[in-house]
Write a protein that holds these residues in place. Structure first.
Motif, PDB file in Angstrom:
ATOM      1  N   PHE A  65     -20.039 -12.711 -13.774  1.00  0.00           N
ATOM      2  CA  PHE A  65     -21.271 -12.081 -14.237  1.00  0.00           C
ATOM      3  C   PHE A  65     -22.059 -11.596 -13.026  1.00  0.00           C
ATOM      4  O   PHE A  65     -22.202 -12.317 -12.033  1.00  0.00           O
ATOM      5  N   TYR A  66     -22.580 -10.372 -13.104  1.00  0.00           N
ATOM      6  CA  TYR A  66     -23.351  -9.780 -12.008  1.00  0.00           C
ATOM      7  C   TYR A  66     -24.698  -9.299 -12.545  1.00  0.00           C
ATOM      8  O   TYR A  66     -24.817  -8.930 -13.711  1.00  0.00           O
ATOM      9  N   CYS A  67     -25.696  -9.245 -11.690  1.00  0.00           N
ATOM     10  CA  CYS A  67     -27.036  -8.830 -12.101  1.00  0.00           C
ATOM     11  C   CYS A  67     -27.159  -7.318 -12.235  1.00  0.00           C
ATOM     12  O   CYS A  67     -28.047  -6.821 -12.920  1.00  0.00           O
ATOM     13  N   HIS A  71     -23.694  -4.806  -7.590  1.00  0.00           N
ATOM     14  CA  HIS A  71     -23.085  -6.086  -7.222  1.00  0.00           C
ATOM     15  C   HIS A  71     -21.722  -6.244  -7.872  1.00  0.00           C
ATOM     16  O   HIS A  71     -20.824  -6.864  -7.293  1.00  0.00           O
ATOM     17  N   ALA A  72     -21.545  -5.681  -9.056  1.00  0.00           N
ATOM     18  CA  ALA A  72     -20.233  -5.734  -9.705  1.00  0.00           C
ATOM     19  C   ALA A  72     -19.210  -4.929  -8.915  1.00  0.00           C
ATOM     20  O   ALA A  72     -18.036  -5.290  -8.854  1.00  0.00           O
ATOM     21  N   ARG A  73     -19.636  -3.827  -8.297  1.00  0.00           N
ATOM     22  CA  ARG A  73     -18.749  -2.996  -7.482  1.00  0.00           C
ATOM     23  C   ARG A  73     -18.572  -3.560  -6.074  1.00  0.00           C
ATOM     24  O   ARG A  73     -17.745  -3.077  -5.303  1.00  0.00           O
ATOM     25  N   GLY A  74     -19.373  -4.570  -5.711  1.00  0.00           N
ATOM     26  CA  GLY A  74     -19.254  -5.172  -4.387  1.00  0.00           C
ATOM     27  C   GLY A  74     -20.145  -4.554  -3.346  1.00  0.00           C
ATOM     28  O   GLY A  74     -19.962  -4.758  -2.152  1.00  0.00           O
ATOM     29  N   GLN A  75     -21.124  -3.767  -3.767  1.00  0.00           N
ATOM     30  CA  GLN A  75     -22.049  -3.116  -2.837  1.00  0.00           C
ATOM     31  C   GLN A  75     -23.353  -3.896  -2.812  1.00  0.00           C
ATOM     32  O   GLN A  75     -23.746  -4.501  -3.791  1.00  0.00           O
TER      33      GLN A  75
END
Length: 77
Positions: A65-67, A71-75
């Protein structure tokens, strides 16, 4: 000896009185319900930064889970 007995009785009365007042204060306060409100939503922590956001506002990707999308893409923002 009589003074010691009076002293112990006064201490016991003070202890009992404070305890009684404390219990009366607890009884007058409304208790918080352990049940969640019908519109309550789970708060989940972002796998990257640890920020807690409502589940509906975050992004789930690869079992994490990402905010936000970044953040889900890693940036980083």
């Amino acid at each position: 000896m009589l003074k010691l007995l009076v002293f112990v009785l006064v201490l016991a009365a003070i202890f009992w009185g404070r305890r009684l007042i404390s219990q009366m204060g607890k009884a007058s306060r409304p208790r918080a319900s352990s049940k969640q409100a019908p519109n309550a939503e789970r708060m989940l922590a972002c796998h990257r930064c640890g920020l807690h956001v409502p589940e509906s506002e975050g992004v789930t990707q690869r079992e994490h889970f990402y905010c936000c999308d970044a953040h889900a893409r890693g940036q980083d923002d």
